[in-house]
Enzyme design. Sequence first.
Site, PDB file in Angstrom:
ATOM      1  CD  GLU A 623      -1.212   0.178   3.707  1.00 43.55           C
ATOM      2  OE1 GLU A 623      -2.186  -0.583   3.702  1.00 43.55           O
ATOM      3  OE2 GLU A 623      -0.992   0.988   4.606  1.00 43.55           O
ATOM      4  CG  HIS A 712     -11.190  -9.621   6.820  1.00 41.33           C
ATOM      5  ND1 HIS A 712     -10.579  -8.575   7.478  1.00 41.33           N
ATOM      6  CD2 HIS A 712     -10.236 -10.157   6.034  1.00 41.33           C
ATOM      7  CE1 HIS A 712      -9.322  -8.493   7.099  1.00 41.33           C
ATOM      8  NE2 HIS A 712      -9.084  -9.447   6.223  1.00 41.33           N
TER       9      HIS A 712
END
Length: 779
Positions: A623, A712
């Site tokens: 990122e 998640h």
Amino acid sequence: MTTHPIATVHGYPRQGPGRELKRATEAYWAGHATAADLLATAAKLRRDVWQQLAATGIGEIPSNHFSLYDHVLDAAFMLGAVPPRHRAAAPADARPGTPEHMLAVYFAAARGTADVAPLEMTKWFDTNYHYLVPELGPDTVFRADPGKPLTEFAEAKLLGHTTRPVLLGPISFLLLSKPHADAPAGFQPLTLLDRLLPVYAEILADLRAVGAEWVQLDEPALVQDRTPAELDATARAYRDLTALTSRPRLLVASYFDALGEALPVLARTAVEGLALDFTGPAAANLPALASLGGLPGKRLVAGVVDGRNIWTAHLEQALATSATLLGLANHVDIAPSCSLLHVPLDATAERDLDPQVRRWLAFARQKTDEVVTLARGLAEGRDTIAPQLAANRAARDSRATSTLTHDPAVRARCAAVRPEDARRTTPYTERATAQHARLGLPALPTTTIGSFPQTADLRTARAELRAGRIDAAGYRERMAAEIREVIAFQEKTGLDVLVHGEPERNDMVQYFAEQLTGFLTTRHGWVQSYGTRYVRPPVIAGDVSRPHPMTIDWYRCAQDLTDRPVKGMLTGPVTMLAWSFVRDDQPLADTVRQVALALRDEVTDLEAAGAAVVQVDEPALRETLPLRRTAHASYLAWATEAFSLTTSGVRADTQIHTHMCYAEFGDILSAIDDLDADVISLEAARSAMAVAAELATAGYPREAGPGVYDIHSPRVPTTEEITGLLRTALAHLPAERLWVNPDCGLKTRHWAEVRPALENLVAAARAVRATLATPDGGR
Ligand SMILES: [Zn+2]
């Protein structure tokens, strides 16, 4: 148009000085406040910001930069691009058109409901802000819904301010969107441009009708590498929008990098103004603008104060840049480089910091003062800002000569690093043999990524320590009790490589930042990460060193309880930088090397304490990639060197693991290989093991643990599901190089889910192991 430069800003922090917006929104979600309460709080926060900006001397105030959750989501609502599943999510008793109905649909898209998934969330360019990704398809019907920008313009007008509404521009809106689930393969949202432009035209006409003189259209997507077709679309969009008869003047804003090939495209359009970033790598906008012959007849909003870092600007330099720019446009105004959304509110609130250091800092309020000062200096002459220039020089001098920013021992150690220090001395295949002999693990060894659930008890213990209700020894005993439980659970469940569970870590970066010299932590430095989630990034202010071991006691506490190997767990140097505010007075490559050397000492201390496995997490490696591809190679060079420097001081039989939190790593695969870690764990469960095939295709030669448990989701995967994922992985990767682990750490999950999920994971590994040709899988 005034002839004198004025100061303006693109946007401002939304939360309020006491994070009032977060509190009001969460109270609304919890049913403790009404829609009217939430909207009233929001309106007051907007008013306060406008009044404060005006009082500071901001000459043109923006509106519509505020958001209840996210500005890209706001743009989707303004354009009518709301997925049907979210439109249908309002409760049956909420009448369409009421605030209750509007908020129910809005928050359904933002957060999902029990029945429908929210929009996907992803990073806003290379910041740590996350936006919601609009979903578009060939069937998308856009419809102008300009209620929000019109209302906020009217609110400010009532206070006496004619604001400049800020809208996400049409090109960036489409480029930031993704095809919805039912769109045909290969569908590109940008093909919807011709359908979208009339909706923008309608909104612009509406804003003009209520008195807006300027509208800002944000096009940050144009600072990334763009295809000729995308640049053509940009030219067409702004040709069409400027041809409208009833519209405000248009200011097209870009930030985070230089416009590059998009600059001449925008300069040739009839838009009345461009806002450009002139800080950091975006300083390339200046020569590009000069060689283009400037922007004759246009307004230039010059971003000469870095809107993303937290350091006091170099006012003399910014003034000189601004003075050069005066000759390159019809009219020049001064601004921060981007919205101030990405910095905390007010540095003067940091009363715990040394006042010497505090004056080096500029948060949103201080940056606003800086652009006002610069505009005044340009308009009225530098003598009128002599006191501010002198104070700025003194602050910068104190920073440049401080012992915090210059530690001779750290500098000498960094300068002495040789390339071979960042390489392990034994090739991987020999290391693997030595590690297998030392660890004696079965085929398909099972492990977890590091953290176990952060329970309410653990958070309470931390709060009590902060409040002084328990002492350090009491806190340590609470953490040690948790570690005993985590180790016992892992042994009973049959995991092969254990972790201590990280109960003591408040955050994977802050925990280390609080112990390293050179890092500062703030008390009020909150920055929006997404929605109502705010983070307080540490500040790397000085030379970084490690005054004492940071994790060794916790490691020992866990390893003393078991004969199985316990992993030493650290956050890697690139992630430490990525999730902190970094120095602007030296190259990132220098800062990261200091952090890497400090962490290297921790790795070798862990080895000396008996750790046979040390994991160094780098979730931020990908990122942090620069926005432009031309900058990737130099970034990846220093990033991989930093990881290698951290991990290469250990013996051949000490196994280095790393972890990354995503599946899309195709563009950095060769960099991942350069890390030379022995084992990598990656997210894979949601992509049905596509990662395993990619690793195999790329010829990744080392051990890998593609995740088999999607952490998640609260769902507990069955043994059969995990077995299926392992078989898929084994079709691509040999058993002797395959690990079995969840996608990521377990700190956000509950024990009630984690217990059965890990039991199923171990059962699946055992079942598949039993079917292998040789029981040890060739280990
Ligand atoms: Zn992760």
